[in-house]
Design a protein around this motif. Structure first.
Motif, PDB file in Angstrom:
ATOM      1  N   LEU A  59       0.826  -1.202   0.000  1.00 55.34           N
ATOM      2  CA  LEU A  59       0.000   0.000   0.000  1.00 55.34           C
ATOM      3  C   LEU A  59       0.864   1.258   0.000  1.00 55.34           C
ATOM      4  N   ALA A  60       1.880   1.273   0.848  1.00 58.29           N
ATOM      5  CA  ALA A  60       2.728   2.460   0.968  1.00 58.29           C
ATOM      6  C   ALA A  60       3.472   2.748  -0.326  1.00 58.29           C
ATOM      7  N   THR A  61       3.895   1.691  -1.028  1.00 52.92           N
ATOM      8  CA  THR A  61       4.606   1.877  -2.289  1.00 52.92           C
ATOM      9  C   THR A  61       3.720   2.559  -3.316  1.00 52.92           C
ATOM     10  N   PHE A  62       2.436   2.199  -3.329  1.00 51.29           N
ATOM     11  CA  PHE A  62       1.490   2.790  -4.289  1.00 51.29           C
ATOM     12  C   PHE A  62       1.034   4.174  -3.831  1.00 51.29           C
ATOM     13  N   GLN A  63       0.852   4.356  -2.513  1.00 47.14           N
ATOM     14  CA  GLN A  63       0.348   5.607  -1.975  1.00 47.14           C
ATOM     15  C   GLN A  63       1.502   6.568  -1.756  1.00 47.14           C
TER      16      GLN A  63
END
Length: 628
Positions: free
Chosen positions: A58-62
């Motif tokens: 999630l963090a990589t995309f967000q």
């Protein structure tokens, strides 16, 4: 408008983010195996559970791109973008049940090693080079964005901020490896949530409640209905967002090295699949928070007049001005939001550094340099992560001239990610495809991607509607070169021919370019002699038709396999047996080094030793499991 001044609490929160992120890297550099093997540095010893992997995904995309770009999108065009959440269903289910099982059971080191197993080394190198170019360009965007944020709300120098982010990120990535990257992602995810929630809560209170926010948005036509217009040249419709977005999600969560590297760091295939399922509700929450921020921002400025600076600000800077207005005077919250932006940037960049070091080491160095000692290979991997960190700083300068970041960043992923998705789909779903077709298809897909992308940019630079000083808003890469928030008063002229083709919605980039790869790849394969089914390693193929028609008699399902043998023929729809760990690739002849685990799972899950052997070889090479 005066620049917002940080207080002690704001500086403390911001500094704690950087110190804690660097501290995680130092902790994993000095504990456990101390990152002495490439297995530990690049793959976290395949020891991660599904929850931290899901939050890292999630963090990589967000990234900061989304934190700034999505609210700006909602502020300007309304809630239509919210329908992108529909694409998350197929965009995450397909990787969970198609790509993850194939990649995990092959025990890959790099995602692009699959291309060598399925085709040959040339295809692998081409795929690797494309990915490196894609990520290097994207890194510049996500590094420059939060530095711009800090420059807008404080007196910090813009390029000093770029150096701070880049160096801190490079430090903990080069020292702590993938395990440090994943756990800093977990920490930074919660910081991102906290920063967005703080802005929404305070802004909603100042407007008069969420009911008032929704009322103002509905009165001004910002609450969008379902637009079922199938025209792919419309920038945003339900079909564009819900289905065009699927291909964008697949290019990211299905075959992108940064994300696949997290799947394969899981302790078992089941944990990897669970991480894909767990990230789905998290993605929906993140999208909702970003969209609500845009609605609250719109409602706020319906009741508060824009200043001259705000009226001429870019769409991305508008979010920052909103934060300055609503959070000023609340100690700690401005610092929390800036920390939120930096967290988005740090998580994405660190993932890029680690994945770039992995593919460079495993795809471009190991296959051509024999017998690299494990200690030296680990050192090379760390130096590569450091080198990519320094390169990222240079790319940030290029990104400073790109303008609005959301559409630019997604367009880059569509332009480069689409052809990569296409070549993986060509190999996985079409047994007749050969290596010549794969190279030709990838080249055609990249050529098409740059033709449409650059053609759109050039066309919109040349064409300016009468009475305006800015290009139209409906172009693919227009917002990438536009720096004004003002809405055009003139009606854009109707366009035809190539200009209309250049106006293809940016969310269809991945679908258009991946389809080009598949069509060209199949045609070239048929013209140059298709691959016989018996010559294809069945473990590199996902049998789509036999699984869709799994209730047919075995003899009909066998015909649907196009001559590719099945690892298990028992007349039912059960999964194939676990694969062996052997495969011919860039591995070592003598097997895994002593003490290095084969990978494997929890009790009751997949047994260790999954992999794939290419039949017909005179020697059996065992891949040293050092990374993805």
């Amino acid at each position: 408008m005066a620049v917002l001044t940080f207080g002690v609490a704001d500086y403390a929160i911001f500094v704690l983010l950087l110190v804690f992120s660097a501290g995680i890297g130092l902790f994993y550099a000095l504990s456990g195996g101390k990152q002495r093997t490439t297995q530990e540095f690049l793959l976290a010893n395949r020891s991660m559970g599904f929850f931290p992997v899901a939050l890292s995904l999630l963090a990589t995309f967000q990234s900061a791109v989304a934190i700034l770009g999505v609210p700006a999108e909602i502020y300007r065009f309304g809630t239509e973008y919210w329908f992108l959440g529909c694409s998350y269903v197929l965009g995450l289910l397909i990787p969970a049940h198609v790509f993850i099982p194939v990649f995990y059971r092959l025990r890959l080191t790099s995602t692009y090693e699959y291309l060598e197993l399925r085709f040959n080394k040339v295809v692998r190198v081409c795929g690797t080079a494309t990915f490196i170019f894609q990520m290097v360009v994207y890194m510049g965007v996500v590094l420059y964005t939060p530095a711009l944020a800090l420059n807008a709300v404080t007196n910090f120098d813009l390029w000093a901020s770029v150096l701070t982010i880049g160096l801190v990120c490079t430090l903990y990535t080069a020292l702590g490896g993938l395990k440090a990257v994943i756990w800093t992602d977990v920490f930074q995810t919660f910081v991102m949530f906290a920063g967005q929630v703080a802005v929404i809560v305070v802004g909603t209170v100042k407007v008069g409640g969420m009911g008032r926010v929704w009322q103002l948005a509905a009165e001004k036509g910002k609450v969008s209905g379902i637009d079922l217009n199938p025209d792919p040249y419309e920038r945003h419709t339900f079909w564009t967002l819900a289905f065009g977005g699927v291909f964008m999600m697949l290019s990211l969560y299905g075959v992108n090295q940064s994300q696949v590297q997290r799947y394969l760091s899981s302790r078992s295939e089941r944990q990897a699949v669970l991480s894909c399922y767990a990230v789905f509700p998290c993605q929906q929450v993140v999208l909702c928070l970003s969209c609500l921020t845009g609605l609250v921002m719109f409602a706020y400025y319906q009741e508060h007049e824009l200043s001259a600076e705000q009226s001429s600000a870019s769409s991305d800077q508008m979010v920052l001005y909103f934060v300055m207005d609503v959070l000023q005077g609340v100690p700690g919250l401005p610092g929390l939001f800036v920390a939120c932006l930096f967290s988005g940037s740090l998580s994405t960049i660190s993932s890029a550094f680690n994945s770039l070091a992995t593919v460079t080491m495993e795809d471009l160095i190991r296959p051509y340099v024999a017998s690299i000692p494990e200690g030296r290979a680990t050192l090379y991997s760390k130096l590569l992560a450091l080198a990519y960190g320094l390169l990222c700083l240079g790319m940030a300068y290029v990104s400073s001239m790109m303008g609005s970041v959301l559409q630019a960043a997604i367009s880059i992923f569509g332009m480069m990610g689409g052809p990569l998705l296409g070549v993986f789909c060509l190999g996985m779903f079409f047994p007749c495809a050969n290596s010549v077709g794969a190279v030709a298809g990838l080249a055609a897909g990249l050529a098409m991607a740059f033709w449409v992308g650059i053609g759109s940019w050039v066309a919109n630079q040349v064409f300016v509607p009468p009475g305006t000083g800015a290009p139209p808003l409906d172009g693919n890469l227009t917002t990438a070169v536009m720096s004004t928030l003002q809405t055009l008063t003139a009606t854009p002229q109707r366009v035809t021919g190539l200009r209309k083709f250049y106006n293809l919605s940016y969310l269809w980039y991945s679908a258009h370019n991946s389809t080009t790869v598949i069509v060209v790849g199949l045609l070239v394969s048929l013209l140059t002699g298709p691959t016989r089914g018996g010559d294809v390693d069945p473990r590199t193929i996902f049998p789509v038709l036999p699984r869709l028609f799994c209730c047919l008699p075995a003899r009909y399902r066998e015909k649907l396999r196009c001559g590719v043998s099945s690892p298990r023929e028992d007349g039912n729809c059960s999964e194939p047996v676990p694969l062996t760990v052997e495969k011919t690739s860039n591995g070592l002849l003598n097997g895994l080094p002593e003490g290095l685990p084969l990978g494997g799972g929890d009790e009751g899950e997949e047994p260790p030793g999954e992999g794939a052997a290419r039949p017909g070889g005179s020697h059996s090479y065992i891949l040293r499991e050092t990374a993805l």
